[in-house]
Design a protein around this motif. Structure first.
Motif, PDB file in Angstrom:
ATOM      1  N   ILE A   2      58.738  62.883  11.255  1.00 49.00           N
ATOM      2  CA  ILE A   2      59.400  61.768  11.930  1.00 49.00           C
ATOM      3  C   ILE A   2      58.932  61.706  13.380  1.00 49.00           C
ATOM      4  N   ILE A   3      58.490  60.518  13.782  1.00 48.71           N
ATOM      5  CA  ILE A   3      58.022  60.299  15.156  1.00 48.71           C
ATOM      6  C   ILE A   3      59.082  59.536  15.931  1.00 48.71           C
ATOM      7  N   ASN A   4      59.336  59.986  17.127  1.00 51.97           N
ATOM      8  CA  ASN A   4      60.278  59.303  18.014  1.00 51.97           C
ATOM      9  C   ASN A   4      59.754  57.895  18.324  1.00 51.97           C
ATOM     10  N   GLN A   5      60.494  56.869  17.917  1.00 53.46           N
ATOM     11  CA  GLN A   5      60.037  55.490  18.096  1.00 53.46           C
ATOM     12  C   GLN A   5      59.901  55.098  19.569  1.00 53.46           C
ATOM     13  N   SER A   6      60.613  55.804  20.440  1.00 55.92           N
ATOM     14  CA  SER A   6      60.551  55.438  21.857  1.00 55.92           C
ATOM     15  C   SER A   6      59.158  55.624  22.435  1.00 55.92           C
ATOM     16  N   ILE A   7      58.384  56.588  21.898  1.00 53.61           N
ATOM     17  CA  ILE A   7      57.035  56.810  22.419  1.00 53.61           C
ATOM     18  C   ILE A   7      56.144  55.600  22.121  1.00 53.61           C
TER      19      ILE A   7
END
Length: 333
Positions: A2-7
């Motif tokens: 899971i990748i932090n969408q904020s980046i």
């Protein structure tokens, strides 16, 4: 994984902002290039000023040499514009990076230096696009504000040297609503005009002036079991107050003024916070009798303003006649 969408959002913002800065930097360099070309043409012209028509000859010769290689940006008309650019803005270090070349071209049509200073300050402060600046110049925003203000005050407010202390310092009369696309020959209900304003809210906020934000339409007001509806409610962060707009497609009457006064009183007593200033009411009307407004309201009151709306931009001659008439009337008071 899971990748932090904020980046992703952050990087997209970095890319967009960098592209915007690059575009502004390139445009500013183009603006400086035109300025230096204009300066060089002016200097050469001054060397040969004793020769008749030397300037015209020089522009024509330069265009013949430059246009085949560098394109239509070096036609006689454009070269003359660069020369004019240097003469109107003779100090390169004073050129504002926030303004595009298109905006500078529009400012060249403004002959008066005080007016240019006003439009430059307002463009930078409000981040106007070229189209928005063009509309404000051609609707003669500066002259309309001068009807109820002096030059020093108008410029001081535009340059953020002072905050407006009176609604009349930023609210215009008349207001031009040509962007609504309504035909002036046709009769309209107030609801039609209100709907058109909401549809074109961004343009209407631009015409209203600095610091306005939209709050509500047809705001329900309860008074001892009775219901009333204020057409449009805005807030002005510069004046720190609510602004209620009532739309009247007929000639203004004293009953209309009384109705708006009631709404203003209600907001002052029920909605206004202690740190806020008194509520402003604007009667946006098709026609008005200033004497009726004057004698309906108490002397020296500043909360109710009647502003006539027009559905088309005037010709230059019409506007000059109207502004001169208003200025003469203002000086007599």
């Amino acid at each position: 994984m899971i990748i932090n969408q904020s980046i992703i959002t952050d990087i997209k913002n970095i890319i967009v902002q960098s592209k915007e800065k690059a575009i502004r930097a390139v445009d500013h360099q183009r603006t400086l290039m035109y300025w230096h070309i204009g300066k060089r043409i002016f200097e050469e012209e001054q060397e040969g000023k004793e020769r008749a028509d030397y300037g015209t000859y020089l522009i024509k010769l330069l265009s013949e040499q430059l246009q085949p290689e560098f394109g239509s940006g070096f036609s006689p008309r454009q070269l003359e514009r660069y020369r004019q650019f240097y003469r109107v803005f003779p100090i390169a270090s004073a050129l504002r990076t926030q303004l595009s070349w298109t905006q500078y071209k529009l400012l060249l049509s403004v002959d008066n230096e005080e007016q240019r200073d006003f439009y430059i300050a307002e463009t930078i402060k409000n981040n106007w696009t070229s189209r928005q600046l063009e509309r404000q110049i051609y609707s003669n925003l500066y002259e309309r504000l001068l009807v109820s203000n002096d030059k020093e005050n108008v410029l001081s407010v535009a340059k953020n040297e002072k905050f407006p202390s009176d609604a009349k310092e930023i609210i215009k009369d008349p207001m031009y609503l040509e962007f609504l696309g309504l035909k002036r020959e046709t009769s309209y209900y107030e609801k039609d005009l209100e709907n058109a304003i909401i549809t074109h809210l961004q343009e209407f906020l631009l015409e209203l002036g600095n610091g306005f934000s939209f709050v509500a339409r047809q705001k329900r007001i309860h008074i001892e079991g009775d219901e009333f509806f204020a057409d449009l409610v805005f807030y002005n962060r510069l004046l720190q107050c609510f602004v209620i707009i009532e739309i009247k497609t007929h000639k203004l009457t004293h009953q209309d003024i009384g109705q708006l006064q009631m709404y203003v009183n209600y907001y002052d007593r029920m909605e206004k916070l202690p740190h806020e200033t008194p509520t402003i009411g604007i009667l946006l009307c098709a026609d008005k009798n200033d004497a009726v407004v004057k004698f309906t309201l108490p002397e020296n009151q500043k909360q109710i303003i009647a502003s006539q709306y027009k559905l088309y931009l005037p010709t230059e001659q019409q506007l000059l006649e109207e502004v001169n008439k208003e200025l003469e009337s203002f000086e007599e008071k």
